[in-house]
Design an enzyme around this catalytic site. Structure first.
Site, PDB file in Angstrom:
ATOM      1  N   LYS A 107      25.118  78.384  25.576  1.00  0.00           N
ATOM      2  CA  LYS A 107      23.677  78.175  25.647  1.00  0.00           C
ATOM      3  C   LYS A 107      22.909  79.319  25.008  1.00  0.00           C
ATOM      4  CE  LYS A 107      24.031  75.196  29.643  1.00  0.00           C
ATOM      5  NZ  LYS A 107      23.980  75.178  31.110  1.00  0.00           N
ATOM      6  N   LYS A 189      33.550  61.805  23.324  1.00  0.00           N
ATOM      7  CA  LYS A 189      33.064  61.017  24.455  1.00  0.00           C
ATOM      8  C   LYS A 189      31.575  60.725  24.313  1.00  0.00           C
ATOM      9  CE  LYS A 189      34.096  64.065  27.552  1.00  0.00           C
ATOM     10  NZ  LYS A 189      34.081  64.631  28.892  1.00  0.00           N
ATOM     11  N   LYS A 192      25.148  62.961  26.907  1.00  0.00           N
ATOM     12  CA  LYS A 192      23.770  62.852  27.369  1.00  0.00           C
ATOM     13  C   LYS A 192      22.759  63.139  26.267  1.00  0.00           C
ATOM     14  CE  LYS A 192      22.436  64.490  31.945  1.00  0.00           C
ATOM     15  NZ  LYS A 192      22.762  65.646  32.784  1.00  0.00           N
TER      16      LYS A 192
END
Ligand code: TRP
Length: 325
Positions: A107, A189, A192
């Site tokens: 991050k 996968k 979000k």
């Protein structure tokens, strides 16, 4: 105990990887499911859309079958004890281990202009969420295992210094039931926030679902009987196994094996089965979202249950720490 950040839309991967299993857990365990709005502030300081996002995540969880009467479904910031425990745990967390955390490094790289202290102590807040209920099992994905390990370290340090208050939380593994939901473009996968065109969201409209499924990567078809399937084709079959009837799946398996398969037909079938699966969840979530009185009620109910457990733990914590004068 588990938490989900209200950033981004829930998708089919969340459903099969988490929510569907939570629905089973709530029958057997005392469950705390939380919307991590405080964690969201570490990456999303702008709160303009926070309320809407919190409401949506709550509504989607209920639409997927989480029963607010059975589980405690609540919002992190409604339980102020979390912040107090976070503060105490911060004194037991070392700068070195926090800086080494994979998610922190990722991050920090993504937001070099906002490497705030909350980002650094994100795992401490998560540990507080968990041990606030003296939880033993935490159903989370692989990406959260390091945070859980850190939570266990904080627990060991606390217990060693102040006396046994907390059990060590462990990742709850769904074993066979843990289904990975592949993205529609054959790479990784569903996600979000990344790769939105290859991810089916629980809020997607019917025609959006159809369009995304029809765009899934295929090829000219198998060239000899019983060929192994390339990854992107196996992915389509895997998605079909999740939402289509068993006889539908086996008929396409058969036509793959004898080389008569038509991927266009297969995707059309998958698209319709996806629509039939997602539409009722989307519609339930929408109607819950529009019922602000119901939402307020369930948030209050969840906060009450979570606070009750939190208050009891914090009594033990303050006593153990000697913060009673
Ligand atoms: N960090 C988790 C995630 O990004 C969300 C989370 C916050 C969480 N608090 C939690 C998960 C407590 C499990 C338990 O997915």
């Amino acid at each position: 105990m588990s938490g989900i950040r209200p950033t981004g839309f829930l998708h089919l991967g969340n459903y099969f990887g988490a929510m569907r299993n939570y629905v089973k857990l709530q029958e057997e365990y005392t469950c705390y499911f939380m919307v991590a709005d405080l964690h969201a502030l570490t990456t999303h300081p702008d709160t303009k859309e926070l309320k809407e996002n919190v409401h949506r995540v709550l509504a989607e969880n209920i639409a997927c079958g989480i029963d607010p009467e059975k589980a405690a479904l609540y919002c992190q910031s409604h339980v102020r004890e979390t912040s107090e425990l976070y503060l105490y745990l911060n004194m037991l967390a070392y700068l070195g281990e926090l800086e080494k955390t994979t998610t922190f490094k990722d991050k920090a790289r993504l937001q070099p202009d906002n490497i705030n202290a909350g980002l650094l102590t994100y795992p401490v807040l998560q540990a507080a969420d968990i041990i606030l209920h003296r939880a033993t099992w935490v159903p989370v994905g692989k990406d959260q295992e390091q945070h859980l390990e850190m939570a266990r370290n904080f627990v060991k340090r606390f217990n060693h210094r102040y006396g046994e208050v907390f059990p060590e939380p462990l990742a709850y593994n769904f074993g066979e039931d843990l289904v990975k939901v592949p993205s529609l473009d054959g790479t990784g996968k569903m996600s979000k926030s990344e790769n939105q065109l290859a991810t089916l969201y629980l809020a997607d409209a019917d025609d959006v679902i159809r369009k995304k499924v029809m765009k899934a990567k295929t090829d000219g078809g198998p060239t000899s009987p019983n060929m192994p399937k390339p990854d992107y084709i196996e992915n389509i079959f895997q998605l079909m196994r999740l939402v289509s009837a068993a006889d539908v799946v086996s008929s396409f398996e058969g036509s793959y094996d004898n080389c008569s398969i038509r991927y266009g037909d297969m995707k059309k079938q998958l698209a319709e089965d996806m629509v039939a699966f997602i539409a009722p969840i989307r519609e339930r979530a929408e109607s819950i979202r529009n019922d602000s009185i119901y939402l307020e009620d369930i948030m209050q109910l969840g906060a009450e249950k979570a606070r009750k457990s939190a208050v009891a733990t914090m009594d033990l914590v303050r006593n153990a720490m000697g913060l009673v004068y």
